[in-house]
Motif scaffolding. Structure first.
Motif, PDB file in Angstrom:
ATOM      1  N   ASN A 451     -31.023  28.316  10.305  1.00 34.79           N
ATOM      2  CA  ASN A 451     -30.139  27.267  10.808  1.00 34.79           C
ATOM      3  C   ASN A 451     -30.756  25.884  10.715  1.00 34.79           C
ATOM      4  OD1 ASN A 451     -31.818  27.431  13.412  1.00 34.79           O
ATOM      5  ND2 ASN A 451     -30.839  29.416  13.368  1.00 34.79           N
ATOM      6  N   ALA A 452     -30.720  25.291   9.556  1.00 34.74           N
ATOM      7  CA  ALA A 452     -31.194  23.920   9.393  1.00 34.74           C
ATOM      8  C   ALA A 452     -30.101  23.114   8.694  1.00 34.74           C
ATOM      9  CB  ALA A 452     -32.495  23.906   8.597  1.00 34.74           C
ATOM     10  N   TRP A 453     -30.026  23.203   7.378  1.00 33.78           N
ATOM     11  CA  TRP A 453     -29.020  22.455   6.632  1.00 33.78           C
ATOM     12  C   TRP A 453     -27.613  22.733   7.146  1.00 33.78           C
ATOM     13  CZ3 TRP A 453     -28.427  19.072   2.415  1.00 33.78           C
ATOM     14  CH2 TRP A 453     -29.617  18.545   1.895  1.00 33.78           C
ATOM     15  N   ALA A 454     -27.346  23.976   7.511  1.00 40.80           N
ATOM     16  CA  ALA A 454     -25.995  24.339   7.944  1.00 40.80           C
ATOM     17  C   ALA A 454     -25.572  23.627   9.225  1.00 40.80           C
ATOM     18  CB  ALA A 454     -25.896  25.851   8.137  1.00 40.80           C
ATOM     19  N   MET A 455     -26.508  22.997   9.924  1.00 44.25           N
ATOM     20  CA  MET A 455     -26.191  22.320  11.178  1.00 44.25           C
ATOM     21  C   MET A 455     -25.673  20.897  10.962  1.00 44.25           C
ATOM     22  SD  MET A 455     -27.031  24.607  13.464  1.00 44.25           S
ATOM     23  CE  MET A 455     -27.348  23.849  15.057  1.00 44.25           C
ATOM     24  N   LEU A 456     -25.776  20.362   9.757  1.00 42.30           N
ATOM     25  CA  LEU A 456     -25.450  18.958   9.527  1.00 42.30           C
ATOM     26  C   LEU A 456     -23.954  18.694   9.515  1.00 42.30           C
ATOM     27  CD1 LEU A 456     -28.097  17.981   6.847  1.00 42.30           C
ATOM     28  CD2 LEU A 456     -28.220  17.847   9.332  1.00 42.30           C
ATOM     29  N   ALA A 457     -23.197  19.594   8.944  1.00 43.86           N
ATOM     30  CA  ALA A 457     -21.735  19.522   8.883  1.00 43.86           C
ATOM     31  C   ALA A 457     -21.268  20.828   8.255  1.00 43.86           C
ATOM     32  CB  ALA A 457     -21.260  18.329   8.055  1.00 43.86           C
ATOM     33  N   GLN A 458     -20.013  21.179   8.485  1.00 42.19           N
ATOM     34  CA  GLN A 458     -19.465  22.420   7.960  1.00 42.19           C
ATOM     35  C   GLN A 458     -18.059  22.179   7.433  1.00 42.19           C
ATOM     36  OE1 GLN A 458     -20.626  26.115   8.197  1.00 42.19           O
ATOM     37  NE2 GLN A 458     -22.427  24.846   7.845  1.00 42.19           N
ATOM     38  N   PRO A 459     -17.593  23.016   6.524  1.00 45.99           N
ATOM     39  CA  PRO A 459     -16.204  22.895   6.054  1.00 45.99           C
ATOM     40  C   PRO A 459     -15.229  23.411   7.105  1.00 45.99           C
ATOM     41  CG  PRO A 459     -17.228  24.825   5.096  1.00 45.99           C
ATOM     42  CD  PRO A 459     -18.307  24.121   5.869  1.00 45.99           C
ATOM     43  N   ALA A 460     -13.950  23.378   6.796  1.00 43.52           N
ATOM     44  CA  ALA A 460     -12.943  23.960   7.684  1.00 43.52           C
ATOM     45  C   ALA A 460     -13.333  25.401   7.988  1.00 43.52           C
ATOM     46  CB  ALA A 460     -11.573  23.905   7.018  1.00 43.52           C
ATOM     47  N   PRO A 461     -13.065  25.886   9.192  1.00 48.54           N
ATOM     48  CA  PRO A 461     -13.528  27.222   9.588  1.00 48.54           C
ATOM     49  C   PRO A 461     -13.087  28.314   8.609  1.00 48.54           C
ATOM     50  CG  PRO A 461     -12.674  26.045  11.484  1.00 48.54           C
ATOM     51  CD  PRO A 461     -12.350  25.211  10.296  1.00 48.54           C
ATOM     52  N   PHE A 462     -14.008  29.210   8.304  1.00 53.88           N
ATOM     53  CA  PHE A 462     -13.701  30.346   7.430  1.00 53.88           C
ATOM     54  C   PHE A 462     -14.571  31.519   7.842  1.00 53.88           C
ATOM     55  CE2 PHE A 462     -17.374  28.492   5.388  1.00 53.88           C
ATOM     56  CZ  PHE A 462     -18.090  29.577   4.892  1.00 53.88           C
ATOM     57  N   THR A 463     -14.133  32.708   7.466  1.00 59.10           N
ATOM     58  CA  THR A 463     -14.903  33.924   7.689  1.00 59.10           C
ATOM     59  C   THR A 463     -15.002  34.676   6.377  1.00 59.10           C
ATOM     60  OG1 THR A 463     -14.170  34.108   9.989  1.00 59.10           O
ATOM     61  CG2 THR A 463     -15.034  36.101   8.962  1.00 59.10           C
ATOM     62  N   ALA A 464     -16.218  35.028   5.986  1.00 58.54           N
ATOM     63  CA  ALA A 464     -16.439  35.771   4.750  1.00 58.54           C
ATOM     64  C   ALA A 464     -17.722  36.574   4.870  1.00 58.54           C
ATOM     65  CB  ALA A 464     -16.538  34.815   3.558  1.00 58.54           C
ATOM     66  N   HIS A 465     -17.624  37.864   4.619  1.00 62.27           N
ATOM     67  CA  HIS A 465     -18.790  38.746   4.623  1.00 62.27           C
ATOM     68  C   HIS A 465     -18.782  39.530   3.309  1.00 62.27           C
ATOM     69  CE1 HIS A 465     -18.998  37.680   8.795  1.00 62.27           C
ATOM     70  NE2 HIS A 465     -17.940  38.381   9.124  1.00 62.27           N
ATOM     71  N   PRO A 466     -19.456  39.018   2.286  1.00 62.74           N
ATOM     72  CA  PRO A 466     -19.432  39.711   0.992  1.00 62.74           C
ATOM     73  C   PRO A 466     -19.904  41.158   1.070  1.00 62.74           C
ATOM     74  CG  PRO A 466     -20.377  37.514   0.778  1.00 62.74           C
ATOM     75  CD  PRO A 466     -20.216  37.768   2.242  1.00 62.74           C
ATOM     76  N   ASP A 467     -20.805  41.462   2.018  1.00 65.37           N
ATOM     77  CA  ASP A 467     -21.311  42.826   2.131  1.00 65.37           C
ATOM     78  C   ASP A 467     -20.367  43.729   2.922  1.00 65.37           C
ATOM     79  OD1 ASP A 467     -21.836  41.248   4.333  1.00 65.37           O
ATOM     80  OD2 ASP A 467     -23.718  42.235   4.846  1.00 65.37           O
ATOM     81  N   LEU A 468     -19.567  43.140   3.817  1.00 64.93           N
ATOM     82  CA  LEU A 468     -18.635  43.920   4.646  1.00 64.93           C
ATOM     83  C   LEU A 468     -17.288  43.183   4.711  1.00 64.93           C
ATOM     84  CD1 LEU A 468     -21.037  44.880   7.584  1.00 64.93           C
ATOM     85  CD2 LEU A 468     -20.110  46.449   5.862  1.00 64.93           C
ATOM     86  N   PRO A 469     -16.575  43.125   3.585  1.00 65.07           N
ATOM     87  CA  PRO A 469     -15.331  42.344   3.561  1.00 65.07           C
ATOM     88  C   PRO A 469     -14.263  42.860   4.518  1.00 65.07           C
ATOM     89  CG  PRO A 469     -15.565  43.665   1.559  1.00 65.07           C
ATOM     90  CD  PRO A 469     -16.874  43.728   2.279  1.00 65.07           C
ATOM     91  N   ASP A 470     -14.273  44.161   4.812  1.00 68.34           N
ATOM     92  CA  ASP A 470     -13.269  44.702   5.727  1.00 68.34           C
ATOM     93  C   ASP A 470     -13.462  44.148   7.139  1.00 68.34           C
ATOM     94  OD1 ASP A 470     -10.980  46.469   6.122  1.00 68.34           O
ATOM     95  OD2 ASP A 470     -12.335  47.679   7.355  1.00 68.34           O
TER      96      ASP A 470
END
Length: 556
Positions: A451-470
């Protein structure tokens, strides 16, 4: 894109790792006495309506990658297919950073990577930045934040989570950080397309002290905490998920088996507030009722009803003893089968499932839909549309400001882009490998890409888990179902700075709620606390909010 190891913490994970969150914040209070400056009173209140509109960046939605499940009812967008890593889009075609060095202070959960690590080096190279990270222990961040804001030496950029905006810190934010309007308001944001794609509600929440100061981490308005249950054990036992508070209590008594060290549930106070439609605590929790009166949770009969239901739960002996003592980890008790229902951040659905995949392949968790007092639909109150901000200090040079905005624009890249992939996973071969089309972090990735770069700003909320898409699909669909029952409070979408004289007015209630549920306090104690709250400033605070809403308009 959600990494194999989450890159951004939740408020719940922060609070769970802190002995007493309120005390941690209060511990920094003496240091903040000088934060507000002489014009603190001028920065009380909020800015909304036409005054806010002219400060906001012009919204331009990203069209780079379309979600499989579009956002609805306050949910995030959902991506349930494996991303084609060979066809990632580019959201930052030219470097916006010019290499001007600057420093960032941010909360960090875990052990921060060493300066000059491959992750930091590669991101600086691609974004054109030169960042020195001053990572601070997230569990003690309030203390550090208070000390820094009270000093004369503030880093060029500072990350502030919403749960630290208590006491005098909001006034300090207005006093110490710059107005970004000259760089981002209206069409000026077009220089930073990923920032332009952040929803306007999140930007509206970034107005502090009458100016656009924060770079936001947007949040879904639908509930982010769920009542999880062990679906595998429910199926094996033939239990049907409860559909009302009475059913939940009845099931808990049946399922409870202390002799086998299996308890029905954990502390469900957050969920109880949803079931009984209790207004949120804090600045979000004010609403003009049907009678035209401005109301908060302490005025609601539902508040006492939720507390009384919690008392029944504890009195029945169905809550795990460690939950009553508030020790240990609720999630670990859940995955160990020692507790069959618990309240957790929605991210746990993916985290616990991934964690148990090898050691316990039969493990399956589900989430109960939140029901009303009689089993019908509850009224659930919308969450604020932004939860964490990064700020640029007043007095920073133009070069530092532009490089900080370049970094935030890079960090706000949408799902399915090269920039998002780099922020969330790092460098292929160094931090992750690709297995069956899914990026999987290695040990170095799990130690550096945090949690470093990801704390600066984020896009519109989304959920994605490539390993567990279900799991991503289940999460978003759950939020959309709960979101159908959302109601916005009158202070939704407003970043409100309360007068400092009311800063600690509600502080006693957090401990009182815990004590009442556990049988240590009586209903008359709660009623007396509410009466004291009103006479000690609560009614005057209500008048203050009424005037604020009359002047600025309602958030709903």
């Amino acid at each position: 894109m959600t990494p194999n190891s989450p890159s951004t913490p939740s408020r719940r994970s922060f609070l769970a790792s802190t002995a007493v969150a309120a005390a941690a914040v209060a511990g920094g209070m003496p240091l903040l006495a000088a934060c507000g400056g002489s014009d603190t009173k001028d920065r009380e209140g909020a800015t909304s309506g036409k005054n806010a509109q002219k400060m906001l960046p012009a919204f331009t939605a990203s069209q780079l990658v379309q979600p499989d499940i579009p956002a609805k009812n306050g949910s995030p967008a959902g991506y349930t297919q494996k991303v084609d890593l060979s066809a990632l889009k580019t959201s930052v075609p030219q470097k916006l950073g010019t290499g001007t060095p600057f420093k960032i202070m941010s909360p960090f959960w875990g052990s921060p990577p060493k300066p000059g690590c491959a992750y930091y080096t590669q991101l600086d190279k691609i974004a054109g930045t030169r960042i020195t990270w001053q990572n601070q222990d997230g569990t003690k961040y309030g203390d550090k934040l208070g000390a820094v804001l009270a000093s004369s030496s503030i880093p060029d950029m500072v990350v502030v989570p919403s749960w630290e905006l208590t006491g005098k810190i909001p006034s300090a934010v207005s006093a110490k950080f710059m107005d970004l309007g000259p760089y981002l308001a209206g069409d000026k944001v077009k220089k930073y397309p990923n920032l332009a794609a952040i929803p306007s509600d999140a930007w509206r929440m970034s107005i502090f002290g009458g100016a656009l100061r924060g770079l936001p981490m947007p949040a879904a308005s639908a509930p982010g905490n769920a009542p999880f249950y062990r679906k595998d054990i429910f199926d094996k036992k033939g239990w049907q998920p409860p559909t009302s508070p009475d059913e939940l209590l009845s099931w808990a008594k049946e399922a409870n088996n202390p002799k086998a060290k299996v308890y029905a549930c954990g502390d469900l106070w957050w969920i109880a507030q949803g079931m009984f439609s209790v207004l949120p605590a804090g600045t979000l929790g004010w609403i003009i009722g049907d009678n035209g009166k401005l109301t908060c949770r302490y005025d609601q009969p539902e508040y006492l009803e939720a507390l009384e239901w919690m008392r029944k739960l504890f009195d029945a002996g169905v809550v795990h003893p460690d939950e009553k003592a508030r020790t240990g980890d609720s999630g670990q008790r859940f995955t160990a089968g020692q507790m069959l229902v618990y309240q957790g951040n929605l991210a746990d659905w993916w985290g616990k499932t991934a964690e148990q995949a090898k050691s316990n392949p039969d493990f399956e968790m589900g989430a109960l839909d939140i029901f009303g007092p009689d089993g019908g639909k509850p009224v659930l109150y919308a969450q604020q549309p932004a939860t964490i901000w990064s700020f640029i200090r007043k007095g920073a040079s133009k070069e530092v400001i532009e490089n900080a905005l370049a970094a935030a624009n890079f960090s706000a890249a949408p799902y399915g882009t090269k920039e998002r992939m780099l922020v969330d996973y790092g460098v292929e071969g160094t931090h992750y490998t690709v297995k069956d089309g899914v990026p999987v972090k290695n040990d170095r990735g799990n130690s550096e890409v945090l949690n470093a770069w990801a704390m600066l700003a984020q896009p519109a909320p989304f959920t994605a888990h490539p390993d567990l898409p279900d799991i991503a699909r289940k999460q978003v669909e759950w939020q959309q179902r709960q979101g159908a029952n959302l109601k916005k409070t009158s202070t939704f979408g407003m970043n409100i700075i309360e007068p400092s004289r009311y800063a600690n007015l509600a502080t006693p209630f957090e401990q009182l709620e815990l004590d009442y549920a556990r049988g240590h306090k009586s209903l008359s104690d709660v009623q007396q606390a509410i009466s004291t709250w009103k006479s000690s400033g609560g009614d005057k605070l209500r008048d203050w909010y009424k005037k604020l809403l009359d002047e600025n308009g309602s958030g709903n």
